[in-house]
Scaffold this motif. Structure first.
Motif, PDB file in Angstrom:
ATOM      1  N   ASP A 330       0.832  -1.194   0.000  1.00 60.67           N
ATOM      2  CA  ASP A 330       0.000   0.000   0.000  1.00 60.67           C
ATOM      3  C   ASP A 330       0.874   1.253   0.000  1.00 60.67           C
ATOM      4  N   TYR A 331       0.590   2.160  -0.934  1.00 63.73           N
ATOM      5  CA  TYR A 331       1.362   3.402  -1.041  1.00 63.73           C
ATOM      6  C   TYR A 331       1.276   4.220   0.255  1.00 63.73           C
ATOM      7  N   ASN A 332       0.075   4.290   0.835  1.00 63.41           N
ATOM      8  CA  ASN A 332      -0.090   5.073   2.067  1.00 63.41           C
ATOM      9  C   ASN A 332       0.686   4.467   3.225  1.00 63.41           C
ATOM     10  N   ARG A 333       0.810   3.140   3.241  1.00 61.31           N
ATOM     11  CA  ARG A 333       1.580   2.489   4.299  1.00 61.31           C
ATOM     12  C   ARG A 333       3.063   2.810   4.166  1.00 61.31           C
ATOM     13  N   MET A 338       7.810   5.882   6.126  1.00 62.29           N
ATOM     14  CA  MET A 338       8.861   6.865   5.874  1.00 62.29           C
ATOM     15  C   MET A 338       8.762   8.039   6.842  1.00 62.29           C
ATOM     16  N   ALA A 339       7.534   8.411   7.211  1.00 61.49           N
ATOM     17  CA  ALA A 339       7.352   9.468   8.206  1.00 61.49           C
ATOM     18  C   ALA A 339       7.874   9.028   9.578  1.00 61.49           C
ATOM     19  N   VAL A 340       7.650   7.753   9.920  1.00 64.09           N
ATOM     20  CA  VAL A 340       8.169   7.236  11.193  1.00 64.09           C
ATOM     21  C   VAL A 340       9.696   7.214  11.182  1.00 64.09           C
ATOM     22  N   LEU A 341      10.293   6.802  10.074  1.00 60.45           N
ATOM     23  CA  LEU A 341      11.755   6.801   9.960  1.00 60.45           C
ATOM     24  C   LEU A 341      12.315   8.215  10.092  1.00 60.45           C
ATOM     25  N   ALA A 354      11.668   7.821  -3.282  1.00 58.64           N
ATOM     26  CA  ALA A 354      11.652   6.458  -2.737  1.00 58.64           C
ATOM     27  C   ALA A 354      10.789   5.560  -3.622  1.00 58.64           C
ATOM     28  N   TYR A 355      11.341   4.396  -3.960  1.00 57.70           N
ATOM     29  CA  TYR A 355      10.644   3.410  -4.787  1.00 57.70           C
ATOM     30  C   TYR A 355      10.704   2.068  -4.051  1.00 57.70           C
ATOM     31  N   VAL A 356       9.539   1.506  -3.740  1.00 56.31           N
ATOM     32  CA  VAL A 356       9.448   0.240  -3.006  1.00 56.31           C
ATOM     33  C   VAL A 356       8.751  -0.782  -3.895  1.00 56.31           C
ATOM     34  N   ASN A 357       9.329  -1.969  -3.989  1.00 55.28           N
ATOM     35  CA  ASN A 357       8.798  -3.008  -4.866  1.00 55.28           C
ATOM     36  C   ASN A 357       8.835  -4.360  -4.167  1.00 55.28           C
ATOM     37  N   VAL A 358       7.743  -5.112  -4.314  1.00 55.00           N
ATOM     38  CA  VAL A 358       7.684  -6.497  -3.836  1.00 55.00           C
ATOM     39  C   VAL A 358       7.983  -7.399  -5.020  1.00 55.00           C
ATOM     40  N   VAL A 359       9.022  -8.205  -4.917  1.00 57.68           N
ATOM     41  CA  VAL A 359       9.475  -9.040  -6.028  1.00 57.68           C
ATOM     42  C   VAL A 359       8.461 -10.157  -6.297  1.00 57.68           C
ATOM     43  N   GLY A 360       8.216 -10.426  -7.577  1.00 61.36           N
ATOM     44  CA  GLY A 360       7.339 -11.528  -7.960  1.00 61.36           C
ATOM     45  C   GLY A 360       5.920 -11.117  -8.246  1.00 61.36           C
ATOM     46  N   GLY A 361       5.588  -9.819  -8.123  1.00 57.98           N
ATOM     47  CA  GLY A 361       4.230  -9.370  -8.399  1.00 57.98           C
ATOM     48  C   GLY A 361       3.224  -9.722  -7.333  1.00 57.98           C
ATOM     49  N   VAL A 362       3.691 -10.008  -6.104  1.00 54.60           N
ATOM     50  CA  VAL A 362       2.793 -10.365  -5.008  1.00 54.60           C
ATOM     51  C   VAL A 362       2.266  -9.102  -4.347  1.00 54.60           C
ATOM     52  N   GLN A 363       1.008  -9.138  -3.911  1.00 53.02           N
ATOM     53  CA  GLN A 363       0.406  -8.018  -3.186  1.00 53.02           C
ATOM     54  C   GLN A 363       0.373  -8.371  -1.703  1.00 53.02           C
ATOM     55  N   ASP A 365      -0.547  -7.088   2.197  1.00 55.64           N
ATOM     56  CA  ASP A 365      -1.279  -6.109   2.984  1.00 55.64           C
ATOM     57  C   ASP A 365      -1.274  -6.440   4.480  1.00 55.64           C
ATOM     58  N   GLU A 366      -0.385  -7.350   4.880  1.00 57.67           N
ATOM     59  CA  GLU A 366      -0.318  -7.734   6.290  1.00 57.67           C
ATOM     60  C   GLU A 366       0.602  -6.778   7.054  1.00 57.67           C
ATOM     61  N   PRO A 367       0.201  -6.324   8.265  1.00 54.49           N
ATOM     62  CA  PRO A 367       1.054  -5.405   9.036  1.00 54.49           C
ATOM     63  C   PRO A 367       2.400  -5.998   9.436  1.00 54.49           C
ATOM     64  N   ALA A 368       2.533  -7.321   9.444  1.00 51.48           N
ATOM     65  CA  ALA A 368       3.776  -7.953   9.881  1.00 51.48           C
ATOM     66  C   ALA A 368       4.945  -7.675   8.956  1.00 51.48           C
ATOM     67  N   VAL A 369       4.704  -7.130   7.767  1.00 53.08           N
ATOM     68  CA  VAL A 369       5.795  -6.829   6.833  1.00 53.08           C
ATOM     69  C   VAL A 369       6.301  -5.394   7.007  1.00 53.08           C
ATOM     70  N   ASP A 370       5.722  -4.638   7.947  1.00 49.06           N
ATOM     71  CA  ASP A 370       6.129  -3.240   8.150  1.00 49.06           C
ATOM     72  C   ASP A 370       7.615  -3.117   8.452  1.00 49.06           C
ATOM     73  N   LEU A 371       8.108  -3.958   9.351  1.00 46.45           N
ATOM     74  CA  LEU A 371       9.504  -3.851   9.774  1.00 46.45           C
ATOM     75  C   LEU A 371      10.455  -4.068   8.593  1.00 46.45           C
ATOM     76  N   GLY A 372      10.163  -5.030   7.751  1.00 50.78           N
ATOM     77  CA  GLY A 372      11.013  -5.291   6.595  1.00 50.78           C
ATOM     78  C   GLY A 372      11.014  -4.134   5.610  1.00 50.78           C
ATOM     79  N   ILE A 373       9.845  -3.521   5.396  1.00 51.90           N
ATOM     80  CA  ILE A 373       9.767  -2.377   4.483  1.00 51.90           C
ATOM     81  C   ILE A 373      10.570  -1.199   5.027  1.00 51.90           C
ATOM     82  N   ALA A 374      10.405  -0.918   6.330  1.00 50.34           N
ATOM     83  CA  ALA A 374      11.110   0.213   6.941  1.00 50.34           C
ATOM     84  C   ALA A 374      12.619   0.004   6.916  1.00 50.34           C
TER      85      ALA A 374
END
Length: 459
Positions: A330-333, A338-341, A354-363, A365-374
């Motif tokens: 999610d773009y808003n996520r 980025m605001a928290v960082l 900033a450009y963020v991409n999930v490899v493989g075309g997977v979507q 939306d689980e909050p547990a991936v927040d730490l990895g994105i940040a």
């Protein structure tokens, strides 16, 4: 001549009005009201075959006989997983997806596998000729004596063929091409789609025929036609994926006979769709090690944990307003993280693209991936690779805290199976963690984003 009566119906929610309205009073959408002619109940009853014109009688609930539900397999482990274990006789489910994503390929393969298991299958096509279906079947090798194909768009004619052939599995591709002769509107209209779906639903329940209906999707990605169609059927599935990527995902958004959290993962190849029994291994097959901005996260889809690579590229902006793009998340996520960082960690990201991409075309939306994105964004900004063998799990709050997630043991076991050596997880999960499940891998609990960055980036 007396003018026929008409009404205006919302194509999104089904709200009726005697006059046209620019804004639907039911769902609030603009321009969704369309005119339909009023069909008398006599015409509707007469349009159904006499064998289907049955009337139920009330019975005491305590006297209703319970019957054990027996599912039959589609022949695809991934399709069965999304369905909840297989197909139930009499079940009606809807499959939607973008044009060219592979819906017809998936269902023709499924029809061949079900016919091979000893069931009679009828594949009804309203968009292609039987010769075109034959060509696709030849490419897929989908031939069987119990698999029948019918090129027909008249629902009443389809009902008659089903009553004669008595198949156990019926596929209708697609509902937007079907029509009923007594309904005075064009195929694909809200009224035709609703009436056709109701006729197929009644046939499936009365004759115990498992029915799969294919639906088109609109520009915003939802199944075209009235939303009432999704309420009528037993299950709704979306066939997702990037047409430029190999992987396809069958995701349930409604399922009366199973979980809506399960997904099926497929690999699109020249010979058709192949089940992906180990998605994590496939998604990480081409991962680059030791590159800044690359992080491995764990996303739970139903009961299945999947390890997926998240990539972030952070560069100084050449314009006054920085550009932000997100694919697969999610773009808003991403903007929130980025605001928290910037606020809690002190990274000056206000002048960075900033450009963020999930490899493989997977979507995801689980909050547990927040730490990895940040952490991937911080890694890309500092140009420091994340330490090798690390999987990041955790939800990030607005104060920079790392919050607990569900089913941490399953995620850890998946990471250990694929050879990872360390898992950075929320400290809130450490008290309840089963140590036996984490005996082959080091699990480190963190309470804040700053602490996770120190461990993952080594500084």
């Amino acid at each position: 001549m007396k003018k026929p009566k008409s009404k205006f119906v919302c194509a999104d929610c089904g709200t009726e009005s005697p006059k046209w309205l620019g804004k639907c009073p039911g769902c609030g959408n603009w321009g969704s009201m369309s005119e339909e002619l009023v069909v008398s109940s006599v015409m509707q009853e007469g349009a159904l075959p006499s064998m289907l014109q049955k009337h139920a009688t009330p019975v005491r609930l305590s006297q209703v006989e319970t019957a054990e539900v027996t599912r039959f397999s589609t022949g695809s482990a991934e399709f069965d997983r999304a369905l909840g274990g297989g197909v139930i006789p009499g079940e009606v489910f809807l499959v939607g997806g973008d044009p060219g994503i592979g819906k017809s390929t998936l269902l023709l393969q499924t029809a061949q596998l079900v016919a091979g298991a000893g069931f009679v299958v009828l594949y009804v096509t309203g968009e292609e000729s039987i010769q075109q279906v034959r060509l696709r079947a030849q490419r897929l090798g989908a031939f069987h004596d119990a698999l029948y194909v019918l090129a027909e768009t008249d629902v009443d004619a389809i009902l008659q063929h089903v009553l004669k052939l008595e198949p156990q599995f019926l596929i209708v591709d697609s509902i937007q091409t079907m029509f009923r002769s007594h309904v005075p509107s064009a195929p694909g209209s809200a009224q035709q789609v609703r009436e056709s779906t109701m006729a197929l639903l009644r046939l499936a329940k009365d004759r115990n025929v498992a029915t799969c209906i294919v639906g088109h999707v609109t520009k915003d990605g939802t199944i075209a036609g009235p939303r009432l169609m999704e309420h009528m059927v037993d299950a709704v599935f979306y066939f997702e994926g990037d047409r430029n990527q190999r992987f396809r995902i069958l995701r349930a958004v409604k399922n009366r006979f199973g979980s809506t959290n399960e997904i099926g993962v497929f690999d699109m190849q020249s010979g058709g769709l192949i089940d992906v029994l180990s998605p994590s291994e496939m998604f990480l097959a081409e991962r680059s090690v030791g590159v800044a901005g690359s992080a491995v996260v764990s996303s739970l889809e139903g009961t299945r944990p999947m390890l997926i690579e998240v990539q972030a590229l952070v560069t100084p902006t050449a314009f006054g307003t920085p550009r932000r793009m997100a694919s697969g998340v999610d773009y808003n996520r991403v903007s929130l993280l980025m605001a928290v960082l910037e606020k809690r960690v002190g990274l000056p990201l206000q002048s960075q693209d900033a450009y963020v991409n999930v490899v493989g075309g997977v979507q995801m939306d689980e909050p547990a991936v927040d730490l990895g994105i940040a952490v991937s964004i911080a890694s890309g900004f500092r140009d420091v690779p994340i330490q090798s063998g690390v999987v990041l799990i955790g939800e990030v709050g607005l104060t920079g805290e790392v919050r607990a997630v569900t089913h941490l043991e399953k995620r850890i076991q998946e990471a250990a199976k694929l050879g990872f050596t360390r898992v950075i997880a929320p400290s809130g999960n450490m008290k309840r963690l089963d140590r036996d499940s984490a005996s082959d891998i080091e699990v480190i609990g963190v309470g804040s984003l700053q602490e996770a960055l120190r461990l993952a980036l080594g500084g």
